[in-house]
Design a protein around this motif. Structure first.
Motif, short mmCIF file in Angstrom:
data_model
loop_
_atom_site.label_atom_id
_atom_site.label_comp_id
_atom_site.label_asym_id
_atom_site.label_seq_id
_atom_site.Cartn_x
_atom_site.Cartn_y
_atom_site.Cartn_z
N SER A 7 0.95 -1.05 0.16
CA SER A 7 -0.01 0.09 -0.07
C SER A 7 0.89 1.20 -0.06
O SER A 7 2.03 1.36 0.63
CB SER A 7 -0.82 0.00 1.22
OG SER A 7 -1.64 -1.02 1.11
N ALA A 8 0.54 2.17 -0.80
CA ALA A 8 1.48 3.62 -1.01
C ALA A 8 1.26 4.30 0.46
O ALA A 8 0.24 4.48 0.85
CB ALA A 8 0.89 4.32 -2.29
N SER A 9 2.43 4.53 1.09
CA SER A 9 2.26 5.29 2.27
C SER A 9 2.42 6.85 1.78
O SER A 9 2.69 7.20 0.79
CB SER A 9 3.64 5.15 2.88
OG SER A 9 4.61 5.31 2.06
N ALA A 10 1.55 7.54 2.65
CA ALA A 10 1.55 9.03 2.54
C ALA A 10 2.99 9.80 2.57
O ALA A 10 3.69 9.28 3.20
CB ALA A 10 0.70 9.53 3.29
N LYS A 11 3.11 10.66 1.60
CA LYS A 11 4.28 11.42 1.53
C LYS A 11 4.55 12.26 2.66
O LYS A 11 3.48 12.84 2.88
CB LYS A 11 4.58 12.00 -0.07
CG LYS A 11 4.84 10.99 -1.16
CD LYS A 11 5.31 11.64 -2.13
CE LYS A 11 5.37 10.57 -3.28
NZ LYS A 11 5.77 11.17 -4.71
N PRO A 12 5.62 12.30 3.15
CA PRO A 12 5.82 13.54 4.23
C PRO A 12 5.39 14.84 3.59
O PRO A 12 5.86 15.11 2.55
CB PRO A 12 7.23 13.34 4.60
CG PRO A 12 7.96 12.85 3.52
CD PRO A 12 6.75 11.75 2.81
N ALA A 13 4.87 15.63 4.62
CA ALA A 13 4.41 17.02 4.23
C ALA A 13 5.89 17.88 3.67
O ALA A 13 7.00 17.75 4.51
CB ALA A 13 3.92 17.83 5.18
N PRO A 14 5.94 18.53 2.86
CA PRO A 14 7.18 19.52 2.63
C PRO A 14 7.67 20.38 3.68
O PRO A 14 6.63 20.92 4.41
CB PRO A 14 6.77 20.16 1.24
CG PRO A 14 5.42 20.15 1.27
CD PRO A 14 4.99 19.13 1.73
N LYS A 15 8.59 20.65 3.50
CA LYS A 15 9.25 21.62 4.47
C LYS A 15 8.66 23.07 4.29
O LYS A 15 8.41 23.30 3.04
CB LYS A 15 10.83 22.00 4.63
CG LYS A 15 11.27 23.18 5.49
CD LYS A 15 12.83 23.37 5.17
CE LYS A 15 13.69 22.29 5.42
NZ LYS A 15 15.23 22.44 5.51
N PRO A 16 7.96 23.44 5.32
CA PRO A 16 7.51 24.94 4.99
C PRO A 16 8.29 26.02 4.57
O PRO A 16 9.53 26.02 4.92
CB PRO A 16 6.89 25.43 6.42
CG PRO A 16 6.78 24.24 7.19
CD PRO A 16 8.11 23.26 6.93
N ASP A 17 7.62 26.99 3.63
CA ASP A 17 8.52 27.89 3.11
C ASP A 17 9.31 28.54 3.98
O ASP A 17 10.53 29.08 3.84
CB ASP A 17 7.82 28.69 2.04
CG ASP A 17 7.43 28.11 0.77
OD1 ASP A 17 7.61 26.91 0.68
OD2 ASP A 17 6.68 28.51 -0.05
N SER A 18 8.72 29.09 5.11
CA SER A 18 9.23 29.64 6.15
C SER A 18 10.52 29.36 6.65
O SER A 18 11.22 29.89 7.34
CB SER A 18 8.13 30.21 7.20
OG SER A 18 7.62 28.92 7.75
#
Length: 393
Positions: free
Chosen positions: A215-226
């Motif tokens: 099962s495809a795992s959720a990709k980690p959220a990208p680093k915030p631009d800030s």
């Protein structure tokens, strides 16, 4: 076919599937019902409708009939592709969610490599990783591929009658999630015995349709631009002296590729209308400008280099339909595009709603023309994002 007829057929397929007794509708039965209602439905699209992977549907519907499951193992895909160099003329197909690149031709072989010594630790590590992903050829030439074999999992040989009754033979590879990694179609009679020998030598002793797809795992959220030091990132970008250093730059700052483009120096990145891909291809064909098209997934990237001729919209895609090269782009799913300048090289990239790169284009460079002016001029005409909407206000 009229729209209401298509709707009736689609509804009929759904009713056929739902009418099967609970627990009795095998995947094959569901697929046959769907095919009866939508005979032109591609296997990948049928799998999506049935909520399974393409690899699972291929195996369930074909093993023991038109499909042979091949061996698995860390080095097996590389060895099969190495042997596939003997097939001669082939059609190589690489795809992602919103694009397909098909190239017909003969793959080149690597020349014998000289022993390389004296590399520092980092360069030696990079070289070893690169060699693990080389299958004896496919670098440049008509069939130009870049492999990441660690993401190849399942392999099948497929031999089934085509629309003309002629047996179509292919090697089809999938990742651990059952998504297509790459496909190779035999395009010459001379390749048939080579194909048969590959099937015999790599046949899996267990011809089971049970793939145990992950099962495809959720990709980690990208680093915030800030959280990104944008000033330092842009300075590092300006110091790049080789376009291939860009991926390392993204890794060092922990940003995704599209995020890196959004945060790049204003004089190095211009956001364009995502549907500008149509203008790019139309003008490249009209002006006969040599282009490079890169399209891939996590397992394979395929590259086309040359001139294109016939471009048109059909079947929900915007296409290049040349005899030896087809490109199919579901560009209505593109949400962003960029003209990018790195180390004197200008390219154009397009992304979908999930921030995944669908396709990118470069001008074909040569020693005589390291910066092709015709390509630079073409990219300058591509509409800036929002420009058409602003102009109509």
């Amino acid at each position: 076919m009229k729209p209401h007829h298509r709707f009736v057929l689609a509804l009929s397929g759904a009713l056929l599937i739902s009418a099967l007794p609970a627990g009795a509708a095998s995947l094959t039965e569901q697929y046959e019902a769907l095919r009866a209602a939508q005979p032109r439905l591609a296997l990948r699209d049928a799998a999506a409708k049935l909520n399974v992977s393409e690899a699972e549907l291929l195996a369930a519907n074909g093993i023991g009939k038109t499909v042979t499951r091949l061996q698995e193992g860390e080095n097996v895909p590389r060895e099969i592709m190495r042997r596939a160099l003997d097939l001669g003329k082939v059609m190589a197909l690489t795809r992602n969610e919103n694009g397909v690149l098909e190239r017909t031709g003969v793959a080149t072989r690597m020349k014998p490599q000289e022993v390389v010594t004296g590399l520092d630790a980092d360069k030696e590590k990079e070289r070893e990783a690169r060699m693990r992903n080389i299958a004896g050829g496919y670098l440049g030439g008509e069939i130009d591929l870049r492999f990441t074999f660690k993401n190849w999992k399942y392999a099948f040989a497929v031999a089934q009658p085509g629309k003309d009754g002629v047996i179509a033979r292919s090697l089809q590879f999938f990742d651990q999630y059952g998504n297509a990694a790459h496909k190779v179609y035999v395009r010459s009679e001379a390749g048939v015995p080579v194909f048969d020998k590959i099937v015999a030598d790599f046949r899996n002793p267990v011809q089971s349709a049970d793939l145990k797809v992950a099962s495809a795992s959720a990709k980690p959220a990208p680093k915030p631009d800030s959280a990104v030091d944008v000033k330092e990132f842009q300075q590092a970008w300006n110091e790049i002296n080789d376009v291939h250093q860009f991926n390392r730059l993204l890794s060092e700052f922990g940003v995704t590729r599209e995020q890196g483009l959004r945060l790049g120096p204003a004089d190095k990145v211009r956001r364009i209308d995502p549907l500008a891909v149509r203008q790019l291809l139309e003008q490249a064909a009209k002006r006969q400008i040599d282009i490079m098209a890169f399209l891939g997934n996590d397992a394979t990237i395929q590259i086309f280099s040359g001139k294109i001729n016939k471009v048109q919209e059909t079947g929900g895609y915007f296409n290049v339909l040349d005899p030896e090269f087809n490109l199919h782009l579901r560009d209505t799913n593109f949400v962003s595009g960029y003209v990018v300048k790195r180390a004197g090289v200008v390219n154009v990239e397009f992304y979908d709603k999930d921030g995944r790169e669908v396709v990118s284009f470069f001008g074909v460079r040569s020693r005589e023309q390291p910066v092709p002016q015709a390509w630079i001029d073409l990219t300058a005409t591509l509409p800036t994002a929002g420009a058409s909407r602003q102009a109509s206000n």
